[in-house]
Design an enzyme around this catalytic site. Structure first.
Site, mmCIF file in Angstrom:
data_model
loop_
_atom_site.group_PDB
_atom_site.id
_atom_site.type_symbol
_atom_site.label_atom_id
_atom_site.label_comp_id
_atom_site.label_asym_id
_atom_site.label_seq_id
_atom_site.Cartn_x
_atom_site.Cartn_y
_atom_site.Cartn_z
ATOM 1 N N ARG A 18 54.670 -25.533 69.037
ATOM 2 C CA ARG A 18 55.829 -25.825 68.330
ATOM 3 C C ARG A 18 56.041 -26.425 67.254
ATOM 4 N NH1 ARG A 18 61.504 -22.665 69.064
ATOM 5 N NH2 ARG A 18 61.098 -22.686 67.057
ATOM 6 N N ILE A 44 60.330 -48.252 35.601
ATOM 7 C CA ILE A 44 59.390 -48.902 35.683
ATOM 8 C C ILE A 44 59.026 -49.452 34.003
ATOM 9 C CG2 ILE A 44 57.396 -50.188 36.147
ATOM 10 C CD1 ILE A 44 57.611 -49.787 39.046
ATOM 11 N N GLY A 46 60.666 -47.597 31.467
ATOM 12 C CA GLY A 46 62.033 -47.963 30.430
ATOM 13 C C GLY A 46 61.505 -46.557 30.176
ATOM 14 N N GLU A 70 62.512 -24.310 50.371
ATOM 15 C CA GLU A 70 62.022 -25.133 52.046
ATOM 16 C C GLU A 70 62.746 -25.926 52.839
ATOM 17 O OE1 GLU A 70 59.932 -22.912 53.220
ATOM 18 O OE2 GLU A 70 59.095 -22.125 50.668
ATOM 19 N N GLY A 71 64.002 -25.648 52.532
ATOM 20 C CA GLY A 71 65.033 -26.709 52.993
ATOM 21 C C GLY A 71 66.045 -28.229 52.553
HETATM 22 C C1 LIG Z 1 61.506 -24.873 42.737
HETATM 23 C C2 LIG Z 1 62.379 -23.518 42.942
HETATM 24 C C3 LIG Z 1 61.250 -22.877 43.868
HETATM 25 C C4 LIG Z 1 61.924 -22.145 44.221
HETATM 26 N N1 LIG Z 1 61.536 -21.066 45.503
HETATM 27 C C5 LIG Z 1 61.520 -19.853 46.495
HETATM 28 C C6 LIG Z 1 61.629 -19.359 46.462
HETATM 29 O O1 LIG Z 1 59.949 -18.696 46.581
HETATM 30 N N2 LIG Z 1 62.267 -18.890 47.667
HETATM 31 C C7 LIG Z 1 63.505 -18.081 47.889
HETATM 32 O O2 LIG Z 1 63.659 -17.808 48.699
HETATM 33 N N3 LIG Z 1 63.600 -18.907 47.661
HETATM 34 C C8 LIG Z 1 63.249 -20.996 46.568
HETATM 35 N N4 LIG Z 1 64.189 -21.396 46.241
HETATM 36 C C9 LIG Z 1 65.589 -21.390 46.110
HETATM 37 C C10 LIG Z 1 65.059 -22.422 47.913
HETATM 38 O O3 LIG Z 1 65.245 -22.227 49.024
HETATM 39 C C11 LIG Z 1 67.219 -22.698 46.837
HETATM 40 O O4 LIG Z 1 67.278 -23.188 46.006
HETATM 41 C C12 LIG Z 1 67.125 -23.454 48.622
HETATM 42 O O5 LIG Z 1 67.560 -22.986 49.633
HETATM 43 C C13 LIG Z 1 68.970 -24.483 48.615
HETATM 44 O O6 LIG Z 1 69.731 -22.901 48.216
HETATM 45 P P1 LIG Z 1 70.679 -23.335 47.092
HETATM 46 O O7 LIG Z 1 70.298 -23.390 46.059
HETATM 47 O O8 LIG Z 1 71.902 -21.895 47.349
HETATM 48 O O9 LIG Z 1 72.043 -24.371 47.268
HETATM 49 P P2 LIG Z 1 72.906 -24.876 48.370
HETATM 50 O O10 LIG Z 1 72.759 -24.021 49.362
HETATM 51 O O11 LIG Z 1 74.150 -24.048 47.583
HETATM 52 O O12 LIG Z 1 73.498 -26.213 48.760
HETATM 53 C C14 LIG Z 1 73.861 -26.932 47.086
HETATM 54 C C15 LIG Z 1 73.394 -28.406 47.662
HETATM 55 O O13 LIG Z 1 74.822 -28.363 48.734
HETATM 56 C C16 LIG Z 1 73.806 -28.755 50.332
HETATM 57 N N5 LIG Z 1 74.493 -28.397 51.102
HETATM 58 C C17 LIG Z 1 74.212 -27.429 51.503
HETATM 59 N N6 LIG Z 1 74.787 -26.620 52.811
HETATM 60 C C18 LIG Z 1 74.668 -27.916 53.287
HETATM 61 C C19 LIG Z 1 75.549 -28.406 54.458
HETATM 62 N N7 LIG Z 1 75.724 -27.824 56.095
HETATM 63 N N8 LIG Z 1 75.462 -29.842 54.760
HETATM 64 C C20 LIG Z 1 75.004 -30.866 53.801
HETATM 65 N N9 LIG Z 1 74.972 -30.669 52.912
HETATM 66 C C21 LIG Z 1 74.385 -29.179 52.497
HETATM 67 C C22 LIG Z 1 72.816 -28.784 49.536
HETATM 68 O O14 LIG Z 1 71.584 -29.673 50.235
HETATM 69 C C23 LIG Z 1 72.762 -28.837 48.317
HETATM 70 O O15 LIG Z 1 72.543 -30.172 48.189
HETATM 71 C C24 LIG Z 1 63.198 -22.487 45.258
HETATM 72 C C25 LIG Z 1 64.065 -23.500 44.179
HETATM 73 C C26 LIG Z 1 63.088 -24.558 44.063
HETATM 74 C C27 LIG Z 1 64.657 -25.249 42.944
#
Ligand SMILES: Cc1cc2nc3c(=O)[nH]c(=O)nc-3n(C[C@H](O)[C@H](O)[C@H](O)COP(=O)(O)OP(=O)(O)OC[C@H]3O[C@@H](n4cnc5c(N)ncnc54)[C@H](O)[C@@H]3O)c2cc1C
Length: 107
Positions: A18, A44, A46, A70-71
């Site tokens: 794990r 750095i 500018g 990915e979180g």
């Molecule tokens: C380049 C890129 C590629 C991606 N590729 C994929 C993919 O291949 N497959 C896929 O499924 N998704 C993909 N995503 C989506 C990505 O997984 C989500 O954007 C991500 O999980 C955040 O979810 P959200 O955008 O709904 O933001 P939200 O969940 O709405 O979060 C918005 C903000 O609030 C904060 N937040 C939310 N909940 C909490 C909490 N409980 N406590 C504190 N802060 C919190 C978050 O940290 C964030 O800053 C991609 C995103 C990007 C930018």
């Protein structure tokens, strides 16, 4: 530090153990520090750091995405806080994960 955290998570995964906590920590720290390093690099350099004539601004943009996918940074922060405070405990695995087996590599 990031490299060591990644190696630690990879070692556990290779052994089929794990690695949720360690992988979360490695992902959070490595992505966050890469983003901070890129931000410093832009500062750095500018105006050249901001300009798309040079690759520095691309490093900042590219390093931002892993802080979100990915979180997000915040979710990993909450996860790690829960581990430290004892609110999060990993359940037993339903089955052992297969350990990495070099002999399975396709040649
Ligand atoms: C380049 C890129 C590629 C991606 N590729 C994929 C993919 O291949 N497959 C896929 O499924 N998704 C993909 N995503 C989506 C990505 O997984 C989500 O954007 C991500 O999980 C955040 O979810 P959200 O955008 O709904 O933001 P939200 O969940 O709405 O979060 C918005 C903000 O609030 C904060 N937040 C939310 N909940 C909490 C909490 N409980 N406590 C504190 N802060 C919190 C978050 O940290 C964030 O800053 C991609 C995103 C990007 C930018």
């Amino acid at each position: 530090m990031s490299r060591l955290l990644v190696y630690r998570a990879g070692e556990l995964k290779n052994d089929g153990k794990r690695n949720t906590r360690e992988t979360s920590l490695a992902k959070w720290q490595a992505c966050d520090f890469a983003n901070k390093a890129a931000d410093d690099a832009v500062q750095i350099h500018g105006a050249y750091g901001f300009s798309d004539e040079y690759p520095v601004e691309r490093y900042l943009r590219n390093s931002k995405a892993p802080v979100i996918y990915e979180g997000t940074r915040e979710i990993h922060t909450v996860m790690q806080a829960e581990y430290v405070l004892g609110y999060r405990k990993d359940k037993e695995l339903n089955r052992m994960l297969p350990a990495w087996d070099q002999s399975q590599l396709i040649k």
